[in-house]
Design a protein around this motif. Structure first.
Motif, short mmCIF file in Angstrom:
data_model
loop_
_atom_site.label_atom_id
_atom_site.label_comp_id
_atom_site.label_asym_id
_atom_site.label_seq_id
_atom_site.Cartn_x
_atom_site.Cartn_y
_atom_site.Cartn_z
N THR A 140 77.25 -38.43 126.02
CA THR A 140 77.91 -38.49 124.54
C THR A 140 77.14 -37.10 123.93
N SER A 142 75.33 -35.22 121.32
CA SER A 142 74.39 -34.63 120.52
C SER A 142 74.84 -34.48 118.92
N VAL A 143 74.21 -34.75 117.80
CA VAL A 143 74.70 -34.04 116.79
C VAL A 143 73.71 -33.74 116.11
N ARG A 268 68.71 -31.52 117.06
CA ARG A 268 70.25 -32.10 116.99
C ARG A 268 69.59 -33.73 117.66
N ASP A 271 73.58 -38.49 120.38
CA ASP A 271 75.09 -39.19 119.54
C ASP A 271 75.62 -41.00 119.98
N VAL A 308 72.09 -36.82 125.14
CA VAL A 308 72.07 -38.31 124.71
C VAL A 308 70.45 -38.12 125.46
#
Length: 462
Positions: A140, A142-143, A268, A271, A308
């Motif tokens: 998924t 990263s943010v 980051r 997520d 992730v």
């Protein structure tokens, strides 16, 4: 009423890591589902590698044009149009994304475009569907990180995600963090005419690399007119008088910086919000999904790959991890394939570029690994002098009894291309003697690697 569907492998996330995992699993004969809440395309294509390298190219050309008199050419008045730069970026990103979307929507996969949440280790809620599978692969991404500075909120900041969409050029920009993302954006905006200040807590930029690498890049940025504040601790980020302000302490004194924009480039994080990993029984440590060398999580039938895992935020490594997980998920009866970190590579697209493969001096000292090192500056290299690209150096790290390459760092022109010769030599477990025996054309940038190799060879004789 929810519909329950069964697949062999379910991949959560359709970016570079996820698609590589899905493709590998399908090639192994599995019934593969891909779950992606959208927008489809993945971080690299939509908000990472491709858009940033596109805009950096515009800034590189602008900087070179301004140097016209240095090469005996008439001065050029260069004016950047950020909106036009963004237009070009969006055209290319759309082309890249369309191709990835076409791959994800291939009838060989089942694509679910909805958020995913685990109900149990074997059951996944995706929109109105309940999915189950023999194996799951979490990819998924990263943010941007928001909680890196204790007691400091970063709501007044923009992130790399949002800054890529901006069409109005800011007069001034404060960049928090001097890692790869922060430096690339800082130099881009400085080269199109924005006043840029970089705030870095560590003693040099690129603090994860050797100090001489950071010093060389920092000096080049300051020479271009950027303000680089190292050893500065951020105390507050807020809004005063309608403008963002950053209060920092440095060398025992406090000062307040004001700019039109403040960029949070402090890294980051994985997520994983909304995945409900506790219900899946997947171990998470400090926000990252914990995996072993086979990319397997604490659940034997579940894997995680790419950002992730927070191991390496590098696309080609994410792809390698995805391929490993896809293969291991489909061959549980065989010995698992494991990730080999010996050739981990990083390229930072500042000017001068930075490229690293294998072990740095810092890593060798931390692990207690003995080593020899040799370096050579581009300022004394013929082809670099012809190009007017004399910042930086090449440094090799070698085993002290055989001269086998343990790693290399390049700061300088085309470092991201030059590093591949050293990756190839390391792939075949070559030595500095191999580098000296290999023919290198003159005059080329590539021949510079022979000089630090020669230095290490002389140390081996001694």
């Amino acid at each position: 009423m929810a519909t329950q569907r069964v697949h062999d492998v379910i991949v959560i996330g359709g970016g570079s890591a996820g698609y590589a995992a899905a493709r590998t699993a399908r090639e192994a004969g599995a019934d593969v589902a891909i779950v992606d809440r959208g927008p489809l395309g993945g971080l690299c294509i939509l908000r990472g590698c491709m858009p940033t390298k596109t805009i950096l190219r515009s800034a590189e050309i602008a900087a070179l044009m301004r140097r016209a008199p240095e090469f005996g050419l008439a001065p050029v008045d260069v004016r950047a149009a950020l909106s036009a730069i963004v237009d070009r970026k969006e055209r290319l990103v759309r082309e890249f994304a369309d191709y990835r979307i076409q791959q994800l929507r291939d009838p060989g996969y089942t694509l679910y475009e909805a958020p995913a949440s685990f109900l149990s280790p074997h059951l996944l809620q995706v929109g109105n569907d309940l999915l189950t599978a023999k194996a799951f692969i979490i990819a998924t991404g990263s943010v941007p990180r928001q909680d890196v500075i204790p007691d400091v909120t970063l709501e007044a900041c923009v992130t790399s995600d949002t800054l890529l969409e901006r069409r109005d050029q800011p007069e001034s920009l404060i960049v928090l963090g001097a890692g790869p993302v922060g430096l690339e954006f800082a130099q881009f905006f400085a080269r199109i005419g924005t006043a840029v200040t970089i705030v870095q807590r560590s003693a040099h930029v690129l603090s994860h690399l050797d100090a001489d690498v950071g010093a060389a890049v920092g000096a080049a940025l300051e020479e271009e007119g950027l303000s680089v504040m190292c050893g500065a601790q951020v105390r507050r980020v807020g809004i005063d008088g309608g403008k963002p302000v950053v209060r920092v302490s440095r060398q025992g004194t406090e000062q307040t910086l004001s700019g039109e924009l403040v960029l949070n480039a402090l890294g980051r994080v994985p997520d994983i919000a909304g995945l409900n990993l506790p219900a899946a029984g997947v171990r998470v440590d400090e926000g990252r999904v914990v995996v072993d060398g086979a990319m397997r999580t604490s659940q034997p039938h579940m894997f995680a790959v790419g950002d992730v895992t927070n191991l390496y935020d590098v696309v080609h490594i994410a792809i390698q991890q995805g391929e490993l997980a896809g293969w291991n998920a489909c061959h549980p009866e065989q010995a698992p394939k494991s990730f080999d970190d010996r050739l981990v590579t990083e390229v930072i697209f500042t000017d001068p570029q930075v490229a690293v493969v294998g072990l740095t001096e810092k890593a060798c000292r931390r692990r207690g690994i003995p080593y020899l090192t040799g370096s050579y500056p581009f300022a004394d290299h013929g082809k670099a002098m012809c190009l007017g690209a004399t910042h930086g150096f090449v440094k090799l790290v070698a085993e002290p009894s055989t001269g086998a390459l343990l790693g290399a760092q390049i700061v300088g022109p085309e470092a991201g291309e030059l590093i591949h010769e050293l990756i190839a030599v390391m792939y075949y477990r070559g030595t500095v003697h191999d580098l000296l025996r290999m023919p290198h054309y003159h005059p080329t940038l590539a021949e510079i690697v022979t000089y630090p190799a020669e230095s290490i060879a002389e140390q081996l004789k001694a």
